[in-house]
Design a protein around this motif. Structure first.
Motif, PDB file in Angstrom:
ATOM      1  N   ASN A   1       0.571  -1.236   0.087  1.00  0.00           N
ATOM      2  CA  ASN A   1       0.021   0.021   0.016  1.00  0.00           C
ATOM      3  C   ASN A   1       0.839   1.342  -0.173  1.00  0.00           C
ATOM      4  O   ASN A   1       0.504   2.040  -0.749  1.00  0.00           O
ATOM      5  N   VAL A  30      -1.207   4.414  -1.897  1.00  0.00           N
ATOM      6  CA  VAL A  30      -2.707   4.300  -1.283  1.00  0.00           C
ATOM      7  C   VAL A  30      -2.728   4.575   0.148  1.00  0.00           C
ATOM      8  O   VAL A  30      -3.725   4.657   0.704  1.00  0.00           O
ATOM      9  N   ASP A  31      -1.458   4.420   0.780  1.00  0.00           N
ATOM     10  CA  ASP A  31      -1.198   4.642   2.293  1.00  0.00           C
ATOM     11  C   ASP A  31       0.076   5.568   2.313  1.00  0.00           C
ATOM     12  O   ASP A  31       0.816   5.387   1.704  1.00  0.00           O
ATOM     13  N   PHE A  56      -2.639  -1.624 -10.728  1.00  0.00           N
ATOM     14  CA  PHE A  56      -2.911  -2.591  -9.288  1.00  0.00           C
ATOM     15  C   PHE A  56      -3.646  -3.839  -9.855  1.00  0.00           C
ATOM     16  O   PHE A  56      -4.454  -3.507 -10.554  1.00  0.00           O
ATOM     17  N   PHE A  81      -5.812  -6.667  -7.764  1.00  0.00           N
ATOM     18  CA  PHE A  81      -6.380  -7.010  -6.720  1.00  0.00           C
ATOM     19  C   PHE A  81      -6.647  -8.591  -6.598  1.00  0.00           C
ATOM     20  O   PHE A  81      -6.868  -9.023  -7.353  1.00  0.00           O
ATOM     21  N   GLN A  82      -6.704  -8.838  -5.267  1.00  0.00           N
ATOM     22  CA  GLN A  82      -6.975 -10.306  -4.793  1.00  0.00           C
ATOM     23  C   GLN A  82      -8.341 -10.493  -5.536  1.00  0.00           C
ATOM     24  O   GLN A  82      -8.508 -11.836  -6.035  1.00  0.00           O
ATOM     25  N   SER A  83      -9.403  -9.669  -5.237  1.00  0.00           N
ATOM     26  CA  SER A  83     -10.794  -9.926  -5.744  1.00  0.00           C
ATOM     27  C   SER A  83     -10.905  -9.277  -6.989  1.00  0.00           C
ATOM     28  O   SER A  83     -12.149  -8.979  -7.422  1.00  0.00           O
ATOM     29  N   ASN A 103     -11.744  -6.960  -8.494  1.00  0.00           N
ATOM     30  CA  ASN A 103     -12.226  -5.465  -8.389  1.00  0.00           C
ATOM     31  C   ASN A 103     -12.562  -4.855  -9.754  1.00  0.00           C
ATOM     32  O   ASN A 103     -11.820  -3.517  -9.941  1.00  0.00           O
ATOM     33  N   ASP A 153      -1.605  -7.798  -4.896  1.00  0.00           N
ATOM     34  CA  ASP A 153      -1.492  -8.108  -3.575  1.00  0.00           C
ATOM     35  C   ASP A 153      -2.405  -9.665  -3.465  1.00  0.00           C
ATOM     36  O   ASP A 153      -3.736  -9.721  -3.869  1.00  0.00           O
ATOM     37  N   MET A 202     -11.440   1.006  -5.824  1.00  0.00           N
ATOM     38  CA  MET A 202     -10.508   0.477  -6.976  1.00  0.00           C
ATOM     39  C   MET A 202     -10.610   1.700  -7.911  1.00  0.00           C
ATOM     40  O   MET A 202      -9.325   1.881  -8.260  1.00  0.00           O
ATOM     41  N   ASP A 228     -10.663  -5.948   0.227  1.00  0.00           N
ATOM     42  CA  ASP A 228     -10.248  -7.101  -0.555  1.00  0.00           C
ATOM     43  C   ASP A 228      -9.856  -8.156   0.262  1.00  0.00           C
ATOM     44  O   ASP A 228      -9.824  -9.330   0.150  1.00  0.00           O
TER      45      ASP A 228
END
Lengths: 229, 507
Positions: free
Chosen positions: A51, A56-57, A89, A91-93, A95, A169, B402, B507
């Protein structure tokens, strides 16, 4: 040449009356074109590290340089632009945007860039879809795709803007082993062909076969860096 | 199509439940708002049309001395200033091209005397009845008795004033020589019908600033009702102009016929206060204890007029003016006031809505009440839409986060929510407005009529004629856009707070 440079990066989270030290003085230097895997047990700080690299962080202290730009003092808008133009990016899911089809999902970040004409956007998106081999599903919506196909779309979306870095990720966590292997080989192929830096976190031991660097992290500290080649 | 609109349009079909809830609220809100606006607009136009047509004309001339423009219904019950040069005014008005017709009249604040208790105060209109009746498009009907004949003296009592007289003075006016019509009794009078105190004559006492004019006995000729808006316009009883002048202590046509000198002419046209001032000036050296004698007979009841008089030679308080069709009132007012000033006529022109004073405010109150109702509907709609959209924003953390991660700025998120709400608002709100327009047109085509006086206020007359012109429809769209904008502000704030980190955390 360094694409990511972290110096004494610390990240603290307040948790009730205590403070969680998610990262404790991380030092990291990642070269352009690397294919790096960050491994470690749950809660070790993998995602926090990704992140912070992905902007994003924000770190509590320390210096972060992405593609020669110090991101520590950037505004929200500047960070948004940095993500748009230099970072992809996965993502695991997955998105994906559920109401857009494959082509439109891949076109999405290009539209945000406001840099290309609609014809150029269409051409770039179609090329990338062909690159990740989901041309047959180009008009389908995410809900009509398998997990592997969705992750290919996510990869295409991450790569279509020609970013310098792609962060993933646990990209194979929601995929079966065979599909996971296909996705990793795809990422590796793109890494080699386009010289894009890939940084991903994983629990999957098979991933290590693809990585040329493995960074082991525990309790918010980099405890080992293994060169695989 | 821009991607935000593509996402917005498809999300409407994706989240059918939420879309249905928000859509239904927007549809019903817009429908009620459109119908409400149509009724308000119809009420407004109906009131204007009926008051102008039946009661005031578009413009009234009043004395320059008149402090307030609201000559027909002032909140203080002030007596109107006299106009004693009507014949000169008439000459000028006849030459004005944009005036269709005009009619002089009087208005006075009087007591109706009651030997058994407190008198009741009310307004009376002094008129030449036949001219008045025709000038105002025969806007009234006689319920009992008859209208007045030309040159005849007497009073036409409105149903509203009859009820007041019964409630406050305890007697029930009936036209001279007629029987009691039981079906016209109100509930209270019906209970007491065997003991009703019937009156065929009323005694009016004009009230000037010093409450010192004469009392006049007027025979009740008829009980009248305005065909439309009787509850508003029925505050007035109609008295023949000569009795009115006598009652108010004004110079009458009979006085003119008697060739009274100019000096008396001026004297009789003055208000009491001014008369006192004259005496103060002229008789300042007279001992205070000495009695001042002047001809009281000038202020007393006159003999019955037996021959045709030029009624216009006497005093009036106002001149009703009707303009030619499509004449702009403001423009006419400006031109008229310049003309009146140039001719030194000592009168000024005022628009009907200022002249009716509190009557106009009643229309405003009605409009305000309906507007508040519509505003309440929309307030509820705003709350529900705001909640539903905020919930929708919270449910879409992964999607929005996202988008933020891949480079969408907060402005993009704001535009996406605005677009989604706009599309819903335009679709369902637009449908509500369209159906509202259809409903208004159907209602207008039915030409519903009523004699119910409360309903007549809502109708703006005796016919229910809601109307929506392009301005009203534009107003509906503006109101809908305003509601949409207000409803989407908080959900946008919620959505803008969603960060890429939120999506990754989920996520």
């Amino acid at each position: 040449m360094s694409i990511v440079l972290l110096k004494d990066v610390r990240k603290d989270y307040p948790l009730g009356k205590t403070t969680v030290h998610a990262l404790q003085g991380v030092e990291l230097d990642i070269s352009t074109g690397s294919f790096i895997s960050i491994v470690g047990p749950s809660g070790s700080g993998k995602t926090t590290l990704l992140n912070i690299i992905g902007c994003v962080d924000q770190a509590t202290t320390g210096s972060i340089t992405i593609d020669d730009q110090d991101v520590s003092r950037m505004t929200d808008n500047q960070l948004t632009d940095l993500r748009l133009f230099k970072i992809g990016f996965i993502f695991q899911s997955f998105n994906l945007i559920p109401v857009l089809n494959v082509l439109e999902n891949v076109e999405f970040p290009l539209l945000l860039m406001k840099k290309y004409t609609s014809k150029e956007i269409r051409k770039k998106a179609e090329e990338m879809i062909e690159h990740v081999r989901i041309t047959e599903q180009i008009s389908q919506r995410p809900s009509e795709l398998s997990g592997g196909q969705r992750q290919r779309v996510a990869i295409a979306r991450a790569l279509v803007t020609s970013p310098r870095i792609v962060l993933a990720d646990e990209p194979t966590a929601n995929l079966d082993s065979e599909t996971g292997a296909q996705i990793l080989s795809l990422m590796k192929r793109i890494n080699e062909q386009n010289n894009v830096t890939f940084i991903f976190s994983t629990h999957d031991p098979d991933v290590l076969k693809y990585a040329n660097d493995v960074i082991k992290i525990r309790d918010g500290k980099v405890i080992e860096r293994i060169k695989c080649q | 199509m821009p991607v935000v609109f593509t996402i917005a349009w498809r999300n409407i079909f994706r989240h059918k439940g939420k879309t249905l809830i928000i859509g239904t609220i927007l549809f019903l809100g817009s429908l009620i708002m459109t119908i409400g606006n149509g009724i308000i607009s119809g009420l407004d136009k109906g009131l204007e049309n009926n008051i102008v047509k039946s009661f005031t004309g578009e413009i009234l001339l009043i004395s320059e001395e008149q402090l307030s423009d609201s000559i027909l219904l002032s909140s203080t019950g002030q007596t109107a200033e006299p106009i004693n040069n009507y014949l000169e005014i008439e000459k000028v008005l006849k030459g004005v091209s944009f005036i269709d017709s005009f009619l002089p009249g009087g208005i006075g604040y009087v007591w109706v005397l009651n030997e058994s208790g407190q008198p009741i105060d009310q307004y009376i209109l002094g008129i030449d009845f036949n001219k008045y009746y025709n000038f105002f498009d025969r806007s009234m009907e006689v319920l009992e008795g008859r209208f007045m004949e030309p040159g005849e003296k007497g009073v036409l009592v409105s149903t509203t004033m009859r009820k007041w007289l019964y409630d406050f003075c305890g007697y029930w006016p009936v036209p001279k020589g007629t029987e009691l019509v039981e079906e016209n009794l109100n509930d209270k009078a019906r209970l007491d019908k065997d003991n009703l105190d019937l009156r065929e004559e009323l005694v009016y006492m004009g009230l000037s600033r010093k409450n010192s004019t004469l009392d006049v006995l007027c025979e009740v000729k008829g009980i009248i009702r305005f065909k439309a808006l009787n509850s508003l316009l029925g505050f007035y009883s109609l008295v023949d102009i000569e009795s009115f002048r006598e009652c108010m202590g004004y110079f009458t046509a009979q006085d003119a016929e008697s060739n009274i000198s100019n000096e008396y002419h001026n004297l009789l046209s003055l208000e009491d206060e001014k008369i006192s001032n004259i005496f103060d000036e002229q008789l300042s050296e007279i001992d205070n204890n000495e009695t001042i004698n002047f001809d009281q007979s000038l202020f007393k009841r006159k003999e019955k007029v037996k021959k045709t008089l030029d009624l216009d030679a006497g005093v009036y308080n106002m001149v009703y003016i009707k303009l030619k069709p499509d004449q702009d009132i403001k423009d006419a007012l400006n031109k008229l006031n310049i003309l009146l000033k140039d001719n030194n006529l000592a009168v000024r022109a005022v628009p009907w809505n200022k002249a009716v004073g509190m009557l106009g405010q009643i229309a405003m109150i009605m409009k305000g009440a309906l507007f508040l109702f519509v505003a309440f509907i929309f307030f509820v709609a705003v709350i529900i839409i705001m909640n539903t959209l905020s919930m929708a924003a919270m449910e879409r953390v992964s999607e929005i986060g996202m988008m933020r991660a891949v480079g969408a700025g907060k402005w993009f998120v704001s535009r996406m929510f605005l677009a989604e709400t706009f599309v819903q608002s335009a679709t369902f709100g637009g449908l509500g407005i369209f159906v509202g327009i259809v409903v208004i047109n159907i209602l207008a085509s039915l030409k519903l009529t009523t004699k119910n006086e409360i309903l007549q206020i809502f109708y703006g007359g005796d016919i229910f004629h809601p109307v929506l012109d392009s301005g009203d429809i534009f107003l509906c769209i503006i109101q809908l856009a305003f509601v949409t904008f207000i409803a989407v502000i908080y959900p946008i704030i919620v959505a803008r707070r969603i960060s890429a980190l939120d999506a990754i955390a989920r996520d």
